[in-house]
Each structure stands twice: as structure tokens, then as C-alpha cells.
Design an enzyme around this catalytic site. Structure first.
Site, PDB file in Angstrom:
ATOM      1  N   ASP A 234      51.542  36.174  51.093  1.00 36.02           N
ATOM      2  CA  ASP A 234      50.141  37.396  51.507  1.00 36.02           C
ATOM      3  C   ASP A 234      50.558  38.550  51.511  1.00 36.02           C
ATOM      4  O   ASP A 234      51.298  39.250  50.271  1.00 36.02           O
ATOM      5  CB  ASP A 234      50.196  36.862  52.920  1.00 36.02           C
ATOM      6  CG  ASP A 234      48.601  37.569  53.373  1.00 36.02           C
ATOM      7  OD1 ASP A 234      47.574  36.914  53.090  1.00 36.02           O
ATOM      8  OD2 ASP A 234      48.606  38.487  54.113  1.00 36.02           O
ATOM      9  N   TYR A 370      45.827  46.839  54.625  1.00 38.43           N
ATOM     10  CA  TYR A 370      44.764  46.435  53.525  1.00 38.43           C
ATOM     11  C   TYR A 370      44.026  47.928  52.979  1.00 38.43           C
ATOM     12  O   TYR A 370      44.277  47.966  51.722  1.00 38.43           O
ATOM     13  CB  TYR A 370      43.407  45.613  53.995  1.00 38.43           C
ATOM     14  CG  TYR A 370      43.707  44.033  54.382  1.00 38.43           C
ATOM     15  CD1 TYR A 370      43.462  43.299  53.098  1.00 38.43           C
ATOM     16  CD2 TYR A 370      44.314  43.657  55.445  1.00 38.43           C
ATOM     17  CE1 TYR A 370      43.697  41.872  53.501  1.00 38.43           C
ATOM     18  CE2 TYR A 370      44.649  42.369  55.646  1.00 38.43           C
ATOM     19  CZ  TYR A 370      44.200  41.459  54.404  1.00 38.43           C
ATOM     20  OH  TYR A 370      44.605  40.119  54.633  1.00 38.43           O
ATOM     21  N   HIS A 427      48.637  28.238  52.760  1.00 37.85           N
ATOM     22  CA  HIS A 427      48.811  29.514  52.854  1.00 37.85           C
ATOM     23  C   HIS A 427      50.016  30.106  53.675  1.00 37.85           C
ATOM     24  O   HIS A 427      50.901  30.810  53.334  1.00 37.85           O
ATOM     25  CB  HIS A 427      47.781  30.343  53.299  1.00 37.85           C
ATOM     26  CG  HIS A 427      47.675  32.073  52.918  1.00 37.85           C
ATOM     27  ND1 HIS A 427      47.785  32.594  51.885  1.00 37.85           N
ATOM     28  CD2 HIS A 427      47.584  32.835  53.969  1.00 37.85           C
ATOM     29  CE1 HIS A 427      47.865  33.811  52.154  1.00 37.85           C
ATOM     30  NE2 HIS A 427      47.847  34.146  53.443  1.00 37.85           N
TER      31      HIS A 427
END
Length: 450
Positions: A234, A370, A427
Site C-alpha cells: 500500500d 493520498y 492486502h
């Protein structure tokens, strides 16, 4: 996570508990896991010597996790006062987290959940904080008792946290207690990305992957390491890519469990929902279709954080139930098998992670990563992977957002030397399968030890 009610997981749990307990006891008695060239030297003692020789702003200081009683009381009051929306009009989760499911989770969070257990688990580990480039970076640092352990920095993502790696610390630092060899040992450093967890929240611009990567290199050298390896999934994958592009002195290689491998010519079609080009091999076609579905149906969370983190932050920072829904949806979708997160991770561990975001007030600041990265598309071109010249290892877990084909990985990372597809985990690889994750670290980084 190991399956419940099995004999082997219980034995492993006992071993890990013993390892962490030993770490805590050794810290209390002035001893800790010894690192390379530091047999019998404690993490605390070494950190004190480093701090004594460093400027006050560069000092490595002990850290203990503690949230006030008032903050916990406020959390329970907010949970109790949640104003719930109407029930979804479908019989599945296609509109989002189902009302009954979230109400059950929130009720447990309000009445039965105990944050103090997380603090006890964290505070049994050697934790520190140091100032780097204007921010306070909090990190866990566990040295192996085995000589010549390889220093390894592990980077979390969102909606994960350093808590993802706690159960992997034992297998990584003390491999002989978990079926490994002394020469498989790692010294482990687990920092919280600035704006996440107990690290401070940046007040200035620029805290994207490149700046975090530079901070990680400063941290590793400040701890006295002249050579090390890095791992991430990630955000951790993006940061590890950035670190590898920078190629700082002493970085031996990186391992990724969510690599950016999508070829440039396929990005537009994937985002546009186009059919896969004719002639794609099966693995590439499957990856294309998986990503196309992801961006069409499941990526709105990322688009919001990439474009408007401040706007979404008001709701996430004000409503713990809202934060829980936002994070629980992705934890559920991305844990393998999908939709079964509570069976894999356990409800308490999921709430540990959500609580960390709430109690440190980092829902909004973590979203800004982000925005700073300005990329959420797994593109090899966007991550400039072909500029990486240090060795790269990749493990593909079956429940990842997409399963990177080896052909894409070889094209994206010219220095790829290790690639493996495993049969368990998603994940949150280290969180879900700590033993398998540790084994992959041993296998992947083994060739770089000498």
C-alpha cells in the site's frame, strides 16, 4: 491471522507472547535484543548513547503509548450518540457497509472494547520517537538476539498502521522460535508515517512518498545502521519505491507486496472500463479486469482522499461511527478471503486499528498522504519504477487488490530478482499471515545478506 481453535496457532501465540514478554523484561532490566556488533547491548542503552552524541533535535527518545481517560470517555459518548442512516435497500454490501453489521461493530466498540490492551501490547515493545525534517517520527525498534541480524524497515499503508506488523515481529527477530534459522534474523524498525498513528501531523506541504523515504533513510542511519533493507505494501510500497529510486547509501534492496506494475499503455483503458486488449495472456487479462472493476466500483474512497482530503476529514474526525464505516469497508474487502475480515483478523484487532486512527486524530492527516502522492492507479510509469536500480523482490498474495502478473513485474522493475505467488493472505499481508510474511522476508532478502 492463524485460524482459531487450532493447536499450532496456540503454540505460535505462546511463542510470540514469550518473545514480546522477554523483550519487555530485558528492557526493564537494562537489556534488550542485541543487534549486529552489539551483543549484550540494549536498545535503550544504545539509543541513549546515540542521543548523547546527537543534537537535541536529533535525539532518539523513549516513547510510551497512552491515551487519556477523557478521550476514551468522549469516544464512548460519541458512539452512543451516533445518528444512524436508513437501512440499505439491497440485500448485500453493494451499497456499502450494511447497517446491521456496522451497528454490531459500533456497539461492541462502545461497550466491550478495551483500548488499554493495545497500549499494553505496544508498551511491551521498545518504542521511540525522534525528530526528522520538522516532524516527530514514532517507531518500534526491536533488535534480534541473534548476531548479524539484517536491519529491516517495515512501512504500513492505509487503512493499516504499524499494528499490522506486531505479530510478525517474533518470527522476524527470533526465527529459531518459529521454524527458522539464526541466520534468518532481522532487526525490525516499524515507523508510523507522518500524519499517521503516534507520529506528528505535518503542518507543511510536501510530505509525500519521496520525503517520507528520505526520512526513513535518516532514521535507519540515526539508529546506527550502515546497511538495511526495506519492505512495504500500500503506501509502504510507494514509499519503498521512492526509497529505492533515491538509492541511498546502505540500502541493499526492497520487497513489495503491492507493486505498481500496470503498463503505461493499459492505464487509460483500465480506468475507462474498456475491455482488455486482444491477445493479453490469461494472468494479465485477469489483472486488467480486476483493476477495471476496482476503479469502477470500489475506488471512490481514494479519489476523495486524492482530491479533497480536508473535506472528507471533517466527517471522519467528528464521527467515530463514520470513520469505522469508512475503514471497515476496505479492511473487509481487502482481507483474504474477501468479506471475512473478522474471521481472519478478529474484531478486536480491527477495532485496534480503527481506534488508533480515532484516538490520535489522524483520519484527516492520513488522508492528505493520498493528496500529496496524487496517484492511486498502480501505474509503473507514475511510480517511475524503471528508475529503480537496487534489487527488487515481490510477493503476490491472493487477496491483494490485484494480483500483479510476473510479466508486468519484470517489465516494471528491471532489477526484479525474486517473485513469488503464495496461496494465503490479502492486502494486509503481515497482519493476516504473519508467519508466511516472515518466511517471505527470509526467502526474499536471503540473497542480499552477504
Amino acid at each position: 491471522m492463524y485460524k482459531r481453535n487450532s493447536a499450532r496457532p496456540q503454540r505460535l501465540g505462546v511463542r510470540l507472547a514469550a518473545t514480546l514478554c522477554a523483550a519487555s523484561l530485558m528492557m526493564a532490566s537494562g537489556h534488550s535484543f542485541a543487534g549486529p556488533g552489539d551483543a549484550g547491548d540494549s536498545t535503550a542503552d544504545r539509543s541513549q548513547r546515540q542521543s548523547a552524541s546527537a543534537s537535541p533535535s536529533e535525539a532518539i527518545r523513549p516513547f510510551k503509548a497512552h491515551i487519556s481517560d477523557q478521550a476514551l470517555k468522549d469516544l464512548r459518548a460519541r458512539l452512543q450518540a451516533t445518528r444512524w442512516p436508513d437501512k440499505e435497500t439491497v440485500d448485500d454490501s453493494s451499497q456499502g457497509v450494511q447497517l446491521a453489521k456496522l451497528q454490531e461493530l459500533v456497539k461492541h466498540w462502545e461497550t466491550d472494547y478495551d483500548w488499554r490492551k493495545v497500549e499494553m501490547k505496544l508498551n511491551a515493545l521498545p518504542q521511540f520517537v525522534t525528530r526528522i525534517d520538522g516532524v516527530e517520527v514514532q517507531f518500534i525498534h526491536v533488535r534480534s538476539r541473534h548476531p548479524n541480524a539484517l536491519p529491516l524497515i517495515l512501512t504500513h499503508g492505509w487503512p493499516g498502521s504499524p499494528l499490522e506488523f506486531i505479530d510478525a515481529i517474533g518470527p522476524l527477530t527470533d526465527p529459531t522460535a518459529f521454524g527458522g534459522r539464526p541466520e534468518d534474523a532481522f532487526d525490525v524498525v516499524i515507523p508510523a508515517i507522518p500524519g499517521h498513528g503516534f507520529s506528528s501531523r505535518p503542518a507543511d506541504l510536501g510530505w509525500g512518498p519521496d520525503r517520507v523515504a528520505r526520512a526513513w533513510d535518516v532514521l535507519m542511519h540515526r539508529l546506527g545502521y550502515t546497511r538495511y533493507v526495506a519492505q512495504g505494501g500500500d503506501h509502504g510500497s510507494v514509499i519503498s519505491d521512492a526509497l529505492a529510486r533515491q538509492k541511498p547509501q546502505g540500502l541493499l534492496g526492497i520487497h513489495l507486496n503491492m507493486p505498481a506494475t500496470v503498463p503505461p499503455e493499459l492505464v487509460k483503458g483500465i480506468h475507462g472500463g474498456d475491455e482488455p486488449p486482444a491477445g493479453l495472456p490469461e494472468a494479465e487479462r485477469t489483472a486488467y479486469q480486476t483493476l477495471s472493476k476496482f476503479f469502477a466500483r470500489n475506488a471512490a474512497y481514494g479519489a476523495m482522499m486524492v482530491t479533497r482530503p480536508q473535506t472528507i476529514g471533517y466527517g471522519l474526525n467528528d464521527s467515530p461511527a463514520g470513520l469505522a464505516a469508512f475503514m471497515y469497508e476496505k479492511i473487509t474487502e481487502w482481507t483474504y478471503p474477501s468479506g471475512n475480515a473478522e474471521a481472519v483478523l478478529g474484531r478486536e484487532r480491527i477495532l485496534d486499528d480503527i481506534s488508533l486512527y480515532w484516538l490520535t486524530n489522524t483520519a484527516s492527516s492520513s488522508s492528505r498522504f493520498y493528496w500529496e502522492n496524487n496517484n492511486n492507479n498502480f501505474s509503473s510509469a507514475a511510480q517511475r519504477t524503471t528508475e529503480i536500480s537496487v534489487p527488487v523482490a515481490i510477493t503476490v498474495f491472493p487477496g491483494e487488490i490485484y494480483r500483479a502478473p510476473k510479466s508486468w513485474a519484470q517489465r516494471a522493475y528491471p532489477t526484479l530478482y525474486y517473485f513469488k505467488e503464495v496461496d494465503r493472505g490479502g492486502h494486509f499481508a503481515a497482519w493476516e499471515q504473519p508467519q508466511l510474511f516472515a518466511q517471505e522476508m527470509r526467502s526474499a532478502f536471503g540473497p542480499l545478506r552477504n
